[in-house]
Write a protein that holds these residues in place. Structure first.
Motif, PDB file in Angstrom:
ATOM      1  N   PRO A  28      -8.009   8.585  -0.446  1.00 31.37           N
ATOM      2  CA  PRO A  28      -7.320   7.380  -0.097  1.00 31.37           C
ATOM      3  C   PRO A  28      -7.451   5.901  -0.718  1.00 31.37           C
ATOM      4  O   PRO A  28      -6.199   5.674  -1.371  1.00 31.37           O
ATOM      5  CB  PRO A  28      -8.152   7.029   1.724  1.00 31.37           C
ATOM      6  CG  PRO A  28      -8.864   7.977   1.741  1.00 31.37           C
ATOM      7  CD  PRO A  28      -8.895   9.199   0.649  1.00 31.37           C
ATOM      8  N   THR A 111       6.227  -3.983   3.957  1.00 31.20           N
ATOM      9  CA  THR A 111       6.594  -2.242   4.133  1.00 31.20           C
ATOM     10  C   THR A 111       8.191  -2.627   3.692  1.00 31.20           C
ATOM     11  O   THR A 111       8.557  -3.949   3.650  1.00 31.20           O
ATOM     12  CB  THR A 111       6.894  -1.428   5.025  1.00 31.20           C
ATOM     13  OG1 THR A 111       6.991  -0.132   4.019  1.00 31.20           O
ATOM     14  CG2 THR A 111       6.629  -1.679   6.473  1.00 31.20           C
ATOM     15  N   ASN A 112       8.662  -1.603   2.708  1.00 30.59           N
ATOM     16  CA  ASN A 112      10.517  -1.604   2.360  1.00 30.59           C
ATOM     17  C   ASN A 112      10.891  -0.876   4.215  1.00 30.59           C
ATOM     18  O   ASN A 112      11.816  -0.918   3.915  1.00 30.59           O
ATOM     19  CB  ASN A 112      10.751  -1.105   1.512  1.00 30.59           C
ATOM     20  CG  ASN A 112      10.895  -2.489   0.359  1.00 30.59           C
ATOM     21  OD1 ASN A 112      11.066  -2.900   0.981  1.00 30.59           O
ATOM     22  ND2 ASN A 112       9.723  -1.602  -0.572  1.00 30.59           N
ATOM     23  N   THR A 157       0.101  -5.426  -4.106  1.00 31.75           N
ATOM     24  CA  THR A 157       0.291  -6.150  -3.114  1.00 31.75           C
ATOM     25  C   THR A 157      -0.547  -7.632  -3.459  1.00 31.75           C
ATOM     26  O   THR A 157       0.035  -8.526  -3.605  1.00 31.75           O
ATOM     27  CB  THR A 157      -0.478  -6.168  -1.757  1.00 31.75           C
ATOM     28  OG1 THR A 157       0.293  -5.007  -1.029  1.00 31.75           O
ATOM     29  CG2 THR A 157      -0.239  -7.119  -0.491  1.00 31.75           C
TER      30      THR A 157
HETATM   31  N1  LIG Z   1     -10.481  -1.365  -4.401  1.00 33.70           N
HETATM   32  C1  LIG Z   1     -10.820  -1.802  -3.770  1.00 33.70           C
HETATM   33  O1  LIG Z   1     -11.000  -3.054  -2.819  1.00 33.70           O
HETATM   34  C2  LIG Z   1      -8.605  -1.784  -2.642  1.00 33.70           C
HETATM   35  C3  LIG Z   1      -8.590  -2.156  -1.787  1.00 33.70           C
HETATM   36  C4  LIG Z   1      -8.179  -2.195  -0.755  1.00 33.70           C
HETATM   37  C5  LIG Z   1      -7.280  -1.150  -0.939  1.00 33.70           C
HETATM   38  N2  LIG Z   1      -7.249  -0.441  -1.675  1.00 33.70           N
HETATM   39  C6  LIG Z   1      -7.017   0.794  -2.429  1.00 33.70           C
HETATM   40  O2  LIG Z   1      -5.608   0.381  -2.745  1.00 33.70           O
HETATM   41  C7  LIG Z   1      -4.269   0.945  -3.098  1.00 33.70           C
HETATM   42  C8  LIG Z   1      -3.072   0.766  -2.432  1.00 33.70           C
HETATM   43  O3  LIG Z   1      -2.902   0.020  -3.596  1.00 33.70           O
HETATM   44  P1  LIG Z   1      -1.544   0.435  -4.191  1.00 33.70           P
HETATM   45  O4  LIG Z   1      -1.260  -0.636  -5.517  1.00 33.70           O
HETATM   46  O5  LIG Z   1      -0.873   1.982  -3.987  1.00 33.70           O
HETATM   47  O6  LIG Z   1      -0.170  -0.556  -3.054  1.00 33.70           O
HETATM   48  P2  LIG Z   1      -0.325  -1.350  -1.883  1.00 33.70           P
HETATM   49  O7  LIG Z   1      -0.620  -2.736  -2.320  1.00 33.70           O
HETATM   50  O8  LIG Z   1      -1.055  -0.968  -0.819  1.00 33.70           O
HETATM   51  O9  LIG Z   1       1.379  -1.141  -1.566  1.00 33.70           O
HETATM   52  C9  LIG Z   1       1.989  -1.397  -1.926  1.00 33.70           C
HETATM   53  C10 LIG Z   1       3.643  -1.027  -1.587  1.00 33.70           C
HETATM   54  O10 LIG Z   1       3.450  -2.204  -0.102  1.00 33.70           O
HETATM   55  C11 LIG Z   1       4.819  -2.186   0.093  1.00 33.70           C
HETATM   56  N3  LIG Z   1       5.004  -3.772  -0.019  1.00 33.70           N
HETATM   57  C12 LIG Z   1       4.539  -4.076  -1.002  1.00 33.70           C
HETATM   58  N4  LIG Z   1       5.289  -5.409  -1.413  1.00 33.70           N
HETATM   59  C13 LIG Z   1       6.301  -5.008  -0.571  1.00 33.70           C
HETATM   60  C14 LIG Z   1       7.378  -6.336  -0.420  1.00 33.70           C
HETATM   61  N5  LIG Z   1       7.073  -7.111  -1.275  1.00 33.70           N
HETATM   62  N6  LIG Z   1       8.372  -6.258  -0.044  1.00 33.70           N
HETATM   63  C15 LIG Z   1       8.458  -4.340   0.546  1.00 33.70           C
HETATM   64  N7  LIG Z   1       7.211  -3.964   0.392  1.00 33.70           N
HETATM   65  C16 LIG Z   1       6.068  -4.051  -0.285  1.00 33.70           C
HETATM   66  C17 LIG Z   1       5.418  -1.162  -0.323  1.00 33.70           C
HETATM   67  O11 LIG Z   1       5.796  -0.025   0.534  1.00 33.70           O
HETATM   68  P3  LIG Z   1       7.462   0.856   0.525  1.00 33.70           P
HETATM   69  O12 LIG Z   1       8.038   0.458  -0.129  1.00 33.70           O
HETATM   70  O13 LIG Z   1       6.885   2.517   0.486  1.00 33.70           O
HETATM   71  O14 LIG Z   1       7.105   0.598   1.596  1.00 33.70           O
HETATM   72  C18 LIG Z   1       4.788  -1.094  -2.168  1.00 33.70           C
HETATM   73  O15 LIG Z   1       5.206   0.454  -2.456  1.00 33.70           O
HETATM   74  C19 LIG Z   1      -5.565   2.013  -2.294  1.00 33.70           C
HETATM   75  O16 LIG Z   1      -5.774   3.764  -2.350  1.00 33.70           O
HETATM   76  C20 LIG Z   1      -6.156   2.073  -1.804  1.00 33.70           C
HETATM   77  O17 LIG Z   1      -7.572   2.176  -0.779  1.00 33.70           O
HETATM   78  C21 LIG Z   1      -8.236  -0.817  -2.766  1.00 33.70           C
END
Ligand SMILES: NC(=O)c1ccc[n+]([C@@H]2O[C@H](COP(=O)([O-])OP(=O)(O)OC[C@H]3O[C@@H](n4cnc5c(N)ncnc54)[C@H](OP(=O)(O)O)[C@@H]3O)[C@@H](O)[C@H]2O)c1
Length: 216
Positions: A28, A111-112, A157
Motif C-alpha cells: 500500500p 478522484t477523477n 494530494t
Molecule cells: N508517508 C505517509 O505518511 C503517507 C500518508 C498517506 C498516504 N501515503 C501513501 O501515499 C501513496 C499515495 O500517494 P499518491 O501521491 O500516489 O496519490 P494520492 O495523492 O493518494 O492520490 C492521487 C490520485 O487521486 C486522484 N486525485 C488527486 N488529486 C485530484 C484532483 N485534484 N482531482 C481529481 N482527482 C484527483 C487521482 O486519481 P484518479 O485520477 O485515478 O481518480 C490521483 O491519481 C500511497 O502509497 C499511500 O499509502 C503515505
C-alpha cells in the motif's frame, strides 16, 4: 473559512519520499514504504486506532495524538484510499481499513472517477469528489462543523494543496530510512516562497518531527 487545513504524521524518508515505488495491493505504501511508519505503529495512539492496547507514550505518541484533536473531516487522494486505478470496476473496494475505519468523520476522496458515497461503521462516510481540491476543501469544511480538516495524503494530494497555499500546518515525520525512488513530497515545491516556516523540530529515537506553519 475559519477551520484550518492540517497535515499530521505524514512520514517521509531521509531522501524525501512519502511512498516507495510500485504501489499495489501487497504494498500500500509502495515497495519498502511500510518502514516509513515504524515510528508510529508502536505508539499508544496508533494501537488504539486499530483496537489494540498498550503502546508507547512520549514524543512519537504526542505527535500521533495531536493529529486527532479537533478534526471534523478528512481529505484523501484516491491512491491513499486504495490500489484500484482508473474507472471503478465495481463498488467492492471500501478502503484499506475494514468495516470500521479509523476516521470516524466524513472523508472526502479526490478522484477523477465518480462513485456513490459509502457509509462505514463508526461514523466514517467516504465521499468521492471529482470537482478538484477547492471543492473537496469546501465540502470537508462544511461537513466538519467548525472543526479543522485533516489532509491525510497521499503525496500528490498534499502537493496540490501546498502549491495552492491552502495547508495551514503540516507535521512531517522523517524516518531514518532511504527509499531511493517513489513519490517525493517536496521536489519542485518552494515551501519558503509559499510562506512556510519550521515552527517545531523534535527528535525521538525513531523519527525527527518537523512542523511547518504557513505565515499569513
Ligand atoms: N508517508 C505517509 O505518511 C503517507 C500518508 C498517506 C498516504 N501515503 C501513501 O501515499 C501513496 C499515495 O500517494 P499518491 O501521491 O500516489 O496519490 P494520492 O495523492 O493518494 O492520490 C492521487 C490520485 O487521486 C486522484 N486525485 C488527486 N488529486 C485530484 C484532483 N485534484 N482531482 C481529481 N482527482 C484527483 C487521482 O486519481 P484518479 O485520477 O485515478 O481518480 C490521483 O491519481 C500511497 O502509497 C499511500 O499509502 C503515505
Amino acid at each position: 473559512m475559519t477551520s484550518k487545513l492540517r497535515v499530521h504524521c505524514f512520514t517521509i524518508s531521509i531522501d524525501g519520499f512519502g511512498a516507495g515505488p510500485k504501489q499495489d495491493v501487497d504494498n500500500p505504501l509502495g515497495v519498502g514504504g511500510v518502514a516509513l511508519h515504524e515510528w508510529a505503529f508502536t505508539t499508544r495512539t496508533f494501537r488504539q486506532m486499530f483496537g489494540g492496547d498498550g503502546g508507547t507514550t512520549g514524543i512519537d505518541d504526542d505527535f500521533a495524538a495531536r493529529g486527532f484533536n479537533n478534526i471534523g473531516a478528512w481529505i484523501l487522494g484516491r491512491n491513499m484510499f486504495g490500489p484500484v486505478r482508473g474507472p471503478w470496476p465495481n463498488d467492492s473496494w471500501k478502503g484499506w481499513w475494514g468495516d470500521n475505519p479509523p476516521y470516524h468523520t466524513p472523508v472526502f476522496v479526490l478522484t477523477n472517477y465518480p462513485r456513490a458515497s459509502i457509509t462505514m461503521g463508526g461514523g466514517t462516510t467516504f465521499h468521492f469528489v471529482t470537482e478538484g481540491i477547492h471543492a473537496a476543501l469546501h465540502r470537508a469544511s462544511d461537513a466538519g462543523d467548525g472543526k479543522d480538516v485533516r489532509l491525510g495524503g497521499g503525496v500528490a494530494t498534499i502537493r496540490q494543496y501546498l502549491h495552492a497555499g491552502l495547508v495551514d500546518e503540516m507535521h512531517i515525520a522523517i524516518s531514518p530510512i532511504l527509499l531511493g525512488s517513489g513519490e517525493h513530497l517536496l521536489a519542485g515545491i518552494d515551501a519558503l516562497m509559499l510562506g512556510y516556516h519550521c515552527t517545531e523540530h523534535v527528535t525521538s529515537p525513531n523519527a525527527t518531527h518537523i512542523v511547518l506553519t504557513k505565515h499569513k
